[in-house]
Design an enzyme around this catalytic site. Structure first.
Site, short mmCIF file in Angstrom:
data_model
loop_
_atom_site.label_atom_id
_atom_site.label_comp_id
_atom_site.label_asym_id
_atom_site.label_seq_id
_atom_site.Cartn_x
_atom_site.Cartn_y
_atom_site.Cartn_z
N ARG A 73 6.58 -9.73 -6.25
CA ARG A 73 5.28 -9.52 -5.59
C ARG A 73 4.98 -8.02 -5.43
O ARG A 73 3.84 -7.59 -5.59
CB ARG A 73 5.25 -10.23 -4.24
N ASP A 106 0.34 -6.04 1.11
CA ASP A 106 0.14 -5.07 0.02
C ASP A 106 -0.31 -3.74 0.61
O ASP A 106 -0.48 -3.59 1.83
CB ASP A 106 -0.85 -5.63 -1.03
N HIS A 121 1.69 -8.54 9.35
CA HIS A 121 2.79 -9.27 8.70
C HIS A 121 3.73 -8.36 7.92
O HIS A 121 4.46 -8.81 7.05
CB HIS A 121 2.22 -10.38 7.81
N ASN A 220 -16.29 -14.71 3.03
CA ASN A 220 -15.37 -15.65 2.39
C ASN A 220 -16.20 -16.58 1.52
O ASN A 220 -17.19 -17.15 2.00
CB ASN A 220 -14.62 -16.47 3.48
P1 OAD Z 1 -4.91 -17.74 2.66
O1 OAD Z 1 -4.41 -17.88 1.26
O2 OAD Z 1 -4.49 -18.76 3.64
O3 OAD Z 1 -6.50 -17.70 2.66
C1 OAD Z 1 -7.17 -16.86 1.76
C2 OAD Z 1 -8.65 -16.96 2.05
O4 OAD Z 1 -9.32 -16.02 1.21
C3 OAD Z 1 -9.28 -18.34 1.77
O5 OAD Z 1 -10.04 -18.75 2.90
C4 OAD Z 1 -10.17 -18.08 0.56
O6 OAD Z 1 -11.35 -18.90 0.57
C5 OAD Z 1 -10.51 -16.62 0.72
N1 OAD Z 1 -10.85 -15.92 -0.52
C6 OAD Z 1 -10.44 -16.18 -1.78
N2 OAD Z 1 -10.95 -15.30 -2.65
C7 OAD Z 1 -11.70 -14.43 -1.92
C8 OAD Z 1 -12.47 -13.27 -2.24
N3 OAD Z 1 -12.57 -12.83 -3.49
N4 OAD Z 1 -13.11 -12.63 -1.23
C9 OAD Z 1 -13.01 -13.07 0.05
N5 OAD Z 1 -12.29 -14.17 0.40
C10 OAD Z 1 -11.64 -14.83 -0.56
O7 OAD Z 1 -4.50 -16.26 3.13
P2 OAD Z 1 -4.34 -15.69 4.62
O8 OAD Z 1 -5.37 -16.27 5.52
O9 OAD Z 1 -4.27 -14.22 4.50
O10 OAD Z 1 1.78 -14.88 6.01
O11 OAD Z 1 -2.93 -16.26 5.00
C11 OAD Z 1 -2.38 -15.92 6.23
C12 OAD Z 1 -0.90 -15.76 6.09
O12 OAD Z 1 -0.34 -16.93 5.47
C13 OAD Z 1 -0.45 -14.64 5.19
O13 OAD Z 1 -0.47 -13.37 5.81
C14 OAD Z 1 0.96 -15.04 4.85
C15 OAD Z 1 0.73 -16.52 4.57
O14 OAD Z 1 1.84 -17.32 4.77
C16 OAD Z 1 2.94 -14.22 5.93
O15 OAD Z 1 3.32 -13.72 4.90
C17 OAD Z 1 3.68 -14.16 7.21
#
Ligand code: OAD
Length: 254
Positions: A73, A106, A121, A220
């Site tokens: 990653r 990142d 995180h 989003n």
């Molecule tokens: P998710 O993968 O859960 O959610 C990503 C979100 O980004 C979704 O709601 C998509 O609809 C949206 N999305 C996709 N493409 C996009 C774009 N081009 N522009 C804007 N939005 C877009 O990711 P997180 O909410 O960040 O934890 O997940 C939270 C945590 O879950 C992460 O930090 C990680 C993971 O397990 C740890 O590593 C502790």
């Protein structure tokens, strides 16, 4: 050219904001080619088992697999570039003093020019010893494949091993980072929630600490319901929406 803001959003933004917070998740970096966790076919947690890769138990069981996966990653991020949305956030940070709170591990906000980013995180770029906690500088280049196992480097200071500098499921967030993020959010007048599903707590709960009179805008492409208090949910992507928003906010502040 930045796309125009929807008129309803433009109306809500028809005032000067002085305490802006950007709260980002994996979708922030999707258009840089970094997979999210839960959206789309490439969602990391659709392809990989978090229990086998992102827990202290997994680390104790099989360090080489865990280290190799995080190194893969890190390599993805190193090969990626920040997009226009990261650039817009950096402008908000540098020109309007916005605070940036991210769940992302990142470094794309920083590489676009934003400093002082609060990483709830942790980071792929700040590994540390799993025993004495000493920070470690990575020099070896990451493997190109997610399946490549890699032994973690030994700690130079003690018999421990170097672990990824990220927060795993079952671990606590760094209290200093949570405190700083909370301090920023509880006094914000504009909260931009970008690219998060709002499913992972406690990070997801921080957005609910915004004051009642703060405007909350979600960016989003999918409805995410990251908080019940969204003032405007803009169904657009980070690379499209953020430059337009930043342009408007910067113009309004002049
Ligand atoms: P998710 O993968 O859960 O959610 C990503 C979100 O980004 C979704 O709601 C998509 O609809 C949206 N999305 C996709 N493409 C996009 C774009 N081009 N522009 C804007 N939005 C877009 O990711 P997180 O909410 O960040 O934890 O997940 C939270 C945590 O879950 C992460 O930090 C990680 C993971 O397990 C740890 O590593 C502790």
């Amino acid at each position: 050219m930045a796309s125009p803001l929807p008129s309803a959003l433009r109306a809500l933004l028809h005032r000067r904001f002085t305490r802006i917070v950007v709260f980002s998740g994996a979708g922030m970096s999707a258009e840089s080619g970094i997979p999210t966790f839960r959206s789309g076919r490439n969602g990391l947690w659709n392809a990989f088992d978090p229990q086998a890769l992102a827990t202290p138990q997994a680390w104790r069981r099989d360090r080489d697999t865990v280290w190799g996966w995080y190194e893969w990653r890190r390599g993805l991020v190193m090969a990626a570039s920040p997009h226009a949305g990261h650039g817009a956030v950096a402008r908000l940070r540098n020109e309007l003093d916005a605070e940036v709170v991210t769940q992302n591990v990142d470094n794309l906000h920083e590489r676009a020019g934003a400093d002082g980013v609060m990483h709830l995180h942790g980071s792929l770029f700040s590994p540390r010893c799993d025993t004495c906690g000493a920070p470690f500088s990575l020099t070896a280049s990451p493997p190109p494949e997610p399946s490549r196992q890699r032994p973690p480097p030994p700690c130079p200071a003690c018999p421990g091993a170097i672990r990824p500098g990220v927060v795993w499921f079952g671990e606590s967030l760094d209290p200093a980072v949570v405190e700083a993020a909370t301090a920023a959010i509880i006094r914000c007048d504009l909260l931009l929630i970008v690219g998060t599903s709002g499913m992972v707590y406690p990070a997801a709960g921080l957005v609910d600490l915004a004051p009642p009179d703060a405007l909350i805008v979600e960016i989003n492409p999918e409805p995410a319901r990251s908080t019940g208090r969204i003032g405007y949910a803009w169904a657009t992507t980070a690379a499209t929406g953020l430059p337009a928003l930043a342009e408007h906010l910067l113009a309004y502040s002049r």
